[in-house]
Each structure stands twice: as structure tokens, then as C-alpha cells.
Design an enzyme around this catalytic site. Sequence first.
Site, PDB file in Angstrom:
ATOM      1  NE  ARG A  86      -3.495   2.519   2.472  1.00 35.46           N
ATOM      2  CZ  ARG A  86      -3.979   3.148   3.532  1.00 35.46           C
ATOM      3  NH1 ARG A  86      -3.694   2.732   4.750  1.00 35.46           N
ATOM      4  NH2 ARG A  86      -4.760   4.200   3.380  1.00 35.46           N
ATOM      5  CG  HIS A  87      -1.001   4.927  -0.750  1.00 36.20           C
ATOM      6  ND1 HIS A  87      -1.193   5.637   0.413  1.00 36.20           N
ATOM      7  CD2 HIS A  87      -2.235   4.543  -1.160  1.00 36.20           C
ATOM      8  CE1 HIS A  87      -2.480   5.689   0.696  1.00 36.20           C
ATOM      9  NE2 HIS A  87      -3.142   5.036  -0.239  1.00 36.20           N
TER      10      HIS A  87
END
Length: 461
Positions: free
Chosen positions: A83-84
Site C-alpha cells: 500500500r502507498h
Amino acid sequence: MFSVSLPANGLLLAAVSLLLTRRCCSSLSVRDIPHIAAYFGTKTRYEEVKPLLLRDVLSVDRSVLRPPPADSCSPVHLTAVIRHGSRYPTAKNIRRIHKLSELVRRDASRGPEELRSRWEDWYTEDMDGQLVMKGREDLRQLAVRLSILFPSLLSEANVMKRRISFVSSSKHRCVSSVEAFQEGLQQHHELVPEYSHVVDDELMRFFERCRGYVEGVENNRTALLEVEKFKHGEEMEAVRRRMAERLGLPHLSLTPDLVEAAFFLCSYELSIRAIHSPWCFLFNEDDAKVLEYKSDLKQYWKHSHGHVISGLSSCPLFHHVFRTLDKAGRPRRSTDTPPEPASIMVGHAETLLPLLSLLGLYKDQTPPTASNYHSQHGRRFRSSLIVPYAANLLFVLYDCRRGPRLQLLVNESPVRFPGLETEDAPLYRDVRAAYRHLLDGCDFHRECEGRGGGRGPNTEL
């Protein structure tokens, strides 16, 4: 695919930045961290899941790699779905922050003076979910830790010769994150920073292309009925009354959305600015658990086990991961091209949760609902622990004497495959057998009823 090169002196600046970050974050006192920091759901810092990083952002525990000692194993491939990193609030939440700030300044008669007169509402709508500097650090540091954990896969030679593939969602925060991950690898090996990645929304944003999901969940007002019930239920109502009391506000002026905005302000100030915000003092731990549960209900019923189509929408990514693992584990002659040592893929919480759901992970025997909050305190499905900023799902393939083995790690910690719980790294053929029904089926077009019929509202995490 596109590639960007940085000047040579960019390496020195980036390396100094990483060193300063390590010193800065390592000096953060635990007592400076809000007492509710572990309950922010998808807005939780990665450090709350891996607290050792509060002392040293490059802390690595090699004991998490657990192939059978007697089977002479060595890692040959890593697929990471990430995930970012930490980001600014979305425009929708920034508008709620403005509304809340104005209400407190105008009408609050009690509460911290910092909120009523001195707190600066510095958020602007053009920030809209973009990656912050802390988010870049999240991914840089993760890259260095994985390089230390897998030195033969994320090696200097493999980085230099571009043997590692990089894939990103088209969203700015994901592109910035995949670039930051590459910076971390290059800093670790003292290489000139250079970016090279592919944007692939079919893999990383499958959820907006699945018509069955968009129409059946995203745009279906009844799909999140449990969330709506809890939002206006007795537990949330009690939190709202307590917060209104602490601020001296009329109870009805403080909507559930504004309560949540204050809660998330505490999280944003921590993850973006590393400060213990005065907004945090409006909530005790019981309040935070209620608000976390509300967030978990949303994630469960919108992106996870609540609706089967949510998991099935991730079929393209599931098949891609196993095709990559198949290639890496296939027997080959000495003259064959060596397999890809690593595949780094950066997306969203909505990318990870459906895939984890499809794999059968974090599924409680009793689903969370609006009416069973008090019996769910020991639940496995906690988005704060599963998908904080920079959350990661790691597939580690080993070459072993008895054949290839596969280990799964979530947020750098071992997790066992459902149905294969007796081993940390079961034989790859046993993993494939366990997921045979998905490997032979899970057809995206069939499950999603043909091509996606439009996009749902922008609710990304």
C-alpha cells in the site's frame, strides 16, 4: 513504462535524508505518541504495527524467514504487494476538517485552548490524498529493510541491471510511493537514483473495473447497511455526546462525520507532522475502539469478506501473482534466462484487502455487525493492524531440496496459509493445491459480469 534519472548529487541528498530520518524517527519518544494511535484503521501509521521501528526505522528481524532448516532452502523470488505510504487527507475529509474547525472556534465553550483559538487549519483541498514526505520515508525505509532481509534478491546487481519489476496504480500517491521504494533500494546500494516502473490499473485498481462489485457493493446503498446502523447506533452516539460535552458544544451540532473528522485529525497530525495533536485529547481509548470498529465495518463490508464479489474482483492480481511465482519456481537448464528475483507492486488498501480476503485471511467465524460490537473485541479483522499506511503482503518463494516452498508475510510478519497451518513455508505444490479452485476458476469477466459498467464514487483509502 517510463524512466526518470536524477543527477548524481541527488544520491548524496537522498542518502543524507534517509540518515536524518533514521535519527529523527528513532528519537521520537513513546510518551509523545497519542494513546489512541493504534486505533486509526486505514489511517494508522506503520510504526504502530511494527513498534520496533520507533527506535530504529531500519530494524530487521531475520527470524521471520522460516523455511524448514533441514530442507536446504534459499529464497529465489519475492513478490511484494504494498500500500502507498502516509498521505494527506482526501478533499472530502479536508472539507469536513474545515467545517469542524469553524464549528469549534465559533461555538465551543470548553476543551483545549489550542483547538478553540490557536490551532491552525492548514489543510487545503489541492492536497487531496497526495503522498507526504513521511509517506516517501515509509517506502524508502521498507525498501532498505527488505534489501537487508533479502540481500540476494534485492541485490546491487539486480537493481543495476533492472531485473526487478515495479508496478504502480495510476494514482499520484502510488506513483510517488513506487519511486520512493526505488530510491530506498538505490540509496542502500549507493547507486544513482533512477525510476522505472509500469502503471497498471487492471492489476492495482481492479475494483473499479469489476461491474459486479461497482453495482453490487460500491453503488448499492444496502451493501453497507451495517456501517450505517452502527454510525447512528448507541456506541457512536455515546462517543458523540462525550465529545460534545468535552467541547461544550450543542450535542446536535456535532454530527458523526464531524466526530470522525476530529478523530482522523489526530491521526493526520501524527502521520504527517509527527506531533501529538490537541485533537487527540478529545477521545479516550474506549472512544477510539468504537471509531476503529466503525472503520472496520466499512472495510469488512465494502472491501473484504462481507461480500464475496469484493474478493473475487481481485482475481486478476491473484492470477498475476501465481503466474509470476510459477515462472520463478519452474525447473530450468543452466542456459535459461534466470527468473525475475523480485516484483514490487504498489496500490491501495482496496488493492490489498480483497486479495487478502480471496486468500482466506483474517476471516472471523462471526462477521462484525452493528449489533455485536461488544463480542468483537478479539476479532482478527482489524484494519489498523492489516492495512496501515505502507502495509505489505510478501510472497517469498524458496528453492529447497524437496521442491519450491512458499512463505507469506503480512507487514513483515509471518502468516500461515489457511488450511496449511502446520508450516510457515509449505511446499509450493501444496499451496497451489489449496487454491486450485481459484487457479482453475476465478475468471474476472465471468465473476464481474463482463466489462465494468462505470466507476463508483471516489472513496479510495
